[in-house]
Design an enzyme around this catalytic site. Structure first.
Site, PDB file in Angstrom:
ATOM      1  CB  CYS A  66      -1.033  45.308  37.979  1.00 35.75           C
ATOM      2  SG  CYS A  66      -1.539  44.212  39.304  1.00 35.75           S
ATOM      3  CG  ASN A  83      -6.725  44.335  35.892  1.00 33.10           C
ATOM      4  OD1 ASN A  83      -7.355  44.989  36.720  1.00 33.10           O
ATOM      5  ND2 ASN A  83      -5.467  44.009  36.053  1.00 33.10           N
ATOM      6  CD  GLU A 119      -1.901  47.248  45.617  1.00 31.70           C
ATOM      7  OE1 GLU A 119      -1.057  46.928  44.751  1.00 31.70           O
ATOM      8  OE2 GLU A 119      -1.792  46.933  46.807  1.00 31.70           O
ATOM      9  N   GLY A 154       0.840  50.422  38.370  1.00 28.73           N
ATOM     10  CA  GLY A 154       1.343  49.577  37.293  1.00 28.73           C
ATOM     11  C   GLY A 154       2.743  49.037  37.528  1.00 28.73           C
ATOM     12  N   GLY A 180     -11.388  51.562  40.992  1.00 28.16           N
ATOM     13  CA  GLY A 180     -10.862  50.319  40.436  1.00 28.16           C
ATOM     14  C   GLY A 180     -10.396  50.410  38.997  1.00 28.16           C
ATOM     15  CB  ALA A 181      -7.636  48.807  37.166  1.00 28.05           C
ATOM     16  CD  GLU A 234      -5.676  46.499  47.163  1.00 26.55           C
ATOM     17  OE1 GLU A 234      -5.474  45.967  46.064  1.00 26.55           O
ATOM     18  OE2 GLU A 234      -6.688  47.186  47.413  1.00 26.55           O
TER      19      GLU A 234
HETATM   20  P1  NDP Z   1      -6.336  54.046  34.971  1.00 29.92           P
HETATM   21  O1  NDP Z   1      -5.237  54.594  35.792  1.00 29.92           O
HETATM   22  O2  NDP Z   1      -6.607  54.630  33.638  1.00 29.92           O
HETATM   23  O3  NDP Z   1      -7.700  54.136  35.789  1.00 29.92           O
HETATM   24  C1  NDP Z   1      -7.847  53.591  37.079  1.00 29.92           C
HETATM   25  C2  NDP Z   1      -9.118  54.143  37.713  1.00 29.92           C
HETATM   26  O4  NDP Z   1      -8.923  55.516  38.077  1.00 29.92           O
HETATM   27  C3  NDP Z   1     -10.326  54.130  36.783  1.00 29.92           C
HETATM   28  O5  NDP Z   1     -11.475  53.828  37.536  1.00 29.92           O
HETATM   29  C4  NDP Z   1     -10.350  55.544  36.271  1.00 29.92           C
HETATM   30  O6  NDP Z   1     -11.614  55.913  35.799  1.00 29.92           O
HETATM   31  C5  NDP Z   1      -9.962  56.311  37.516  1.00 29.92           C
HETATM   32  N1  NDP Z   1      -9.444  57.657  37.293  1.00 29.92           N
HETATM   33  C6  NDP Z   1      -8.836  58.159  36.190  1.00 29.92           C
HETATM   34  N2  NDP Z   1      -8.445  59.435  36.415  1.00 29.92           N
HETATM   35  C7  NDP Z   1      -8.814  59.758  37.680  1.00 29.92           C
HETATM   36  C8  NDP Z   1      -8.676  60.921  38.502  1.00 29.92           C
HETATM   37  N3  NDP Z   1      -8.082  62.039  38.067  1.00 29.92           N
HETATM   38  N4  NDP Z   1      -9.161  60.892  39.768  1.00 29.92           N
HETATM   39  C9  NDP Z   1      -9.750  59.778  40.245  1.00 29.92           C
HETATM   40  N5  NDP Z   1      -9.918  58.637  39.506  1.00 29.92           N
HETATM   41  C10 NDP Z   1      -9.445  58.629  38.252  1.00 29.92           C
HETATM   42  O7  NDP Z   1      -6.040  52.489  34.869  1.00 29.92           O
HETATM   43  P2  NDP Z   1      -6.779  51.386  34.004  1.00 29.92           P
HETATM   44  O8  NDP Z   1      -8.216  51.305  34.388  1.00 29.92           O
HETATM   45  O9  NDP Z   1      -6.421  51.610  32.569  1.00 29.92           O
HETATM   46  O10 NDP Z   1      -6.073  50.057  34.537  1.00 29.92           O
HETATM   47  C11 NDP Z   1      -4.835  49.638  34.112  1.00 29.92           C
HETATM   48  C12 NDP Z   1      -3.752  50.065  35.113  1.00 29.92           C
HETATM   49  O11 NDP Z   1      -4.046  49.578  36.397  1.00 29.92           O
HETATM   50  C13 NDP Z   1      -2.406  49.468  34.749  1.00 29.92           C
HETATM   51  O12 NDP Z   1      -1.401  50.442  34.911  1.00 29.92           O
HETATM   52  C14 NDP Z   1      -2.230  48.371  35.763  1.00 29.92           C
HETATM   53  O13 NDP Z   1      -0.903  48.036  36.022  1.00 29.92           O
HETATM   54  C15 NDP Z   1      -2.910  48.941  36.953  1.00 29.92           C
HETATM   55  N6  NDP Z   1      -3.292  47.871  37.864  1.00 29.92           N
HETATM   56  C16 NDP Z   1      -2.621  47.746  39.057  1.00 29.92           C
HETATM   57  C17 NDP Z   1      -2.913  46.705  39.911  1.00 29.92           C
HETATM   58  C18 NDP Z   1      -2.213  46.562  41.228  1.00 29.92           C
HETATM   59  O14 NDP Z   1      -2.755  45.917  42.100  1.00 29.92           O
HETATM   60  N7  NDP Z   1      -1.040  47.114  41.417  1.00 29.92           N
HETATM   61  C19 NDP Z   1      -3.920  45.693  39.565  1.00 29.92           C
HETATM   62  C20 NDP Z   1      -4.587  45.950  38.323  1.00 29.92           C
HETATM   63  C21 NDP Z   1      -4.261  46.994  37.496  1.00 29.92           C
HETATM   64  P3  NDP Z   1     -11.955  55.643  34.247  1.00 29.92           P
HETATM   65  O15 NDP Z   1     -11.628  54.236  33.943  1.00 29.92           O
HETATM   66  O16 NDP Z   1     -13.393  55.887  34.173  1.00 29.92           O
HETATM   67  O17 NDP Z   1     -11.096  56.623  33.492  1.00 29.92           O
END
Ligand code: NDP
Length: 484
Positions: A284, A153, A250, A252, A150-151, A458
């Site tokens: 997002c 937000n 899902e 950005g 998960g992200a 989703e």
């Molecule tokens: P990130 O891409 O930084 O992280 C998303 C998740 O992936 C986190 O749990 C992160 O862990 C994990 N992660 C990071 N690297 C890896 C890897 N190599 N392998 C597996 N998991 C990994 O996103 P943010 O948390 O910063 O969230 C913001 C982003 O999410 C924005 O781009 C936004 O648009 C998108 N988003 C999309 C949505 C949609 O439905 N389309 C809804 C909400 C947000 P950790 O945080 O611990 O690094």
């Protein structure tokens, strides 16, 4: 303020701690104070979570869909009954105002549990008639063990949007929340088990990307659903492809919102506010490129500036507050850098964009006018409260410029011309489009992106396709011949 969970992880139906994992402090974004400390999952914790999911899944899939659904619907009722406490926790985890969390987060999570709980009993295959009295049938099967990542937000909503369809279809889930917001998913796991979910079927383990990566790569995992950024999506998709795993991505966006001269001004301003400043812009699907037709531009900017005076920035727990802090110092710095970049590139900062001089990660909602297509603030996802207003003359021009991006998550149009509204929606290269509204996401409607913004959907019955697979069984009623 403290929000220390019982333990860092929830595995096999109970809270589990392993202090050998690195510490992950949890900050309350409104004050910057540490409200909890959790530990990153060690390899042993990752293994426990995956093996308990694997062990529990087959028996869960063998239950009737109605029985599975009953448990999910019971969990939805518990979530609704605890909405206040869950909303306070969501506010502590993310900093989003209680005014939002009390109506959006646990409630939309409960909607997903209720909706997919209701669908679970109706998941069936087909009977297909073939020549000579022969026939075939299909069985809709669970995929097995699903990993959800998960992200930060919408931590409760994301945990439910992935967990509910996965469980409805008979899968088990291992969910890794964002390191920034690790608290809410633990409550989702607790509630699901209180509602009667057998142990092992919904596990939550903490960690940074370094924990997500081995989860995705593990041979016991059949599906990966990620909500995150495009760069992370690329890595996770590639790792999943190696094991030919199913994926939902899902990701950005940098979505366009087109406002025509003939639009209702108040509604258009509302759409731009909802699509840029809700959750302090950390959504997002936000419509951060606001294309405004030249004839309405001055009136739009004037009314927008007036309406922004009504943003109440303050204690997120105060029900009157409608604009909270950024989730973290890191995210605030990203936003401040983009504001400086926008000014350097020659965009006009109409209002906002100042860091508040108090503890926590506060910034005022920013509006840039006279933005051009090539500026970084118009091309890159900022994920904060920064609206870029761009001018346009014609429909064809606006649509072409709106689509000139690698992203394709969402898009919106405000106009009172019925035919133009549908023509523009048809022309958008985006998975989720809005006419005279913005950012609705009810569980009944598919949600997801096209182009670099993602794969799969989703919500809605469409999500069932992404958490199950079909097996075809051929049946011959007579003797079978062969060439020799
Ligand atoms: P990130 O891409 O930084 O992280 C998303 C998740 O992936 C986190 O749990 C992160 O862990 C994990 N992660 C990071 N690297 C890896 C890897 N190599 N392998 C597996 N998991 C990994 O996103 P943010 O948390 O910063 O969230 C913001 C982003 O999410 C924005 O781009 C936004 O648009 C998108 N988003 C999309 C949505 C949609 O439905 N389309 C809804 C909400 C947000 P950790 O945080 O611990 O690094």
């Amino acid at each position: 303020m403290k929000a220390q969970p019982t333990a860092s992880h929830f595995i096999n139906g109970r809270y589990v701690e392993d202090k050998a994992g690195a510490e992950m402090p949890v900050y309350y974004p409104a004050t910057g104070e540490v409200i909890a400390v959790v530990h990153e999952a060690t390899p042993a914790i990752i293994d426990q979570a995956l093996s308990s999911a694997k062990a529990a899944q087959a028996q869960w899939a063998a239950m009737s869909g109605t029985e599975r659904g009953r448990i999910l619907r019971r969990a939805a009722d518990i979530m609704r009954a605890r909405n206040h406490d869950l909303s306070v926790l969501e506010t502590l985890d993310t900093g989003k105002p209680y005014q939002e969390t009390s109506v959006v987060d646990a409630t939309s999570g409960a909607d997903a549990l209720e909706y997919f709980g209701g669908l679970a009993g109706s998941l069936t295959g087909q009977h297909i008639r073939l020549p000579d009295g022969n026939w075939a049938y299909t069985i809709r099967e669970a995929l097995g063990v699903c990993v959800g990542i998960g992200a930060w937000n919408y931590p409760t909503q994301i945990a439910c949007w992935k967990g509910a369809p996965a469980l409805a279809c008979g899968n088990a889930m291992v969910f890794k929340p964002s390191e920034t917001t690790p608290l809410c998913a633990l409550k989702v796991a607790e509630i699901l088990h209180e509602a009667g979910l057998p142990a092992g079927l919904y596990n939550v383990i903490q960690g940074r990307g370094g924990v997500g990566a081995p989860l995705v790569a593990d041979a016991r995992v059949n599906k990966v659903s990620l909500t995150g950024s495009v760069p992370t999506g690329r890595k996770v998709y590639a790792a999943a492809a190696d094991g030919m795993k199913h994926v939902t991505m899902e990701l950005g966006g940098k979505s366009p919102l087109i406002i025509f001269d003939d639009a209702d001004l108040e509604s258009a301003v509302s759409g731009a506010i909802l699509g840029n400043f809700y959750s302090s812009g950390q959504v997002c699907s936000n419509g951060t490129r606001v294309f405004v037709q030249k004839g309405i531009k001055q009136a739009f900017l004037a009314r927008l500036s007036e309406r922004l005076q009504n943003a109440l920035i303050g204690d997120p727990m105060d029900p009157a507050t409608n604009f909270g802090p950024m989730v973290s110092e890191g995210q605030l710095q990203i936003v401040l850098n983009y504001i400086a970049k926008g000014q350097d590139e020659g965009a006009r900062l109409v209002c906002g964009g100042q860091r508040l001089d108090k503890p926590g990660y506060w910034i005022t909602p920013a509006v840039f006018a006279d933005v051009t297509d090539s500026m970084a603030i118009a091309r890159e996802e900022i994920f904060g409260p920064v609206m870029s207003v761009l001018d346009f003359d014609t429909e064809a021009e606006a649509l072409a410029r709106a689509n000139d991006t690698e992203f394709g998550l969402a898009a919106g149009v405000f106009t009172n011309d019925l035919q133009r509204a549908h023509r523009v929606a048809e022309g958008f290269e985006a998975g989720t489009c809005y006419i005279n509204t913005y950012n609705d996401a009810p569980v009944e409607v598919p949600f997801g992106g096209s182009k670099m913004s993602g794969v799969g959907r989703e919500n809605s019955a469409a999500a069932i396709e992404h958490y199950s697979q079909l097996k075809s069984v051929f049946v011959r009623m007579g003797a079978l011949e062969a060439p020799f």
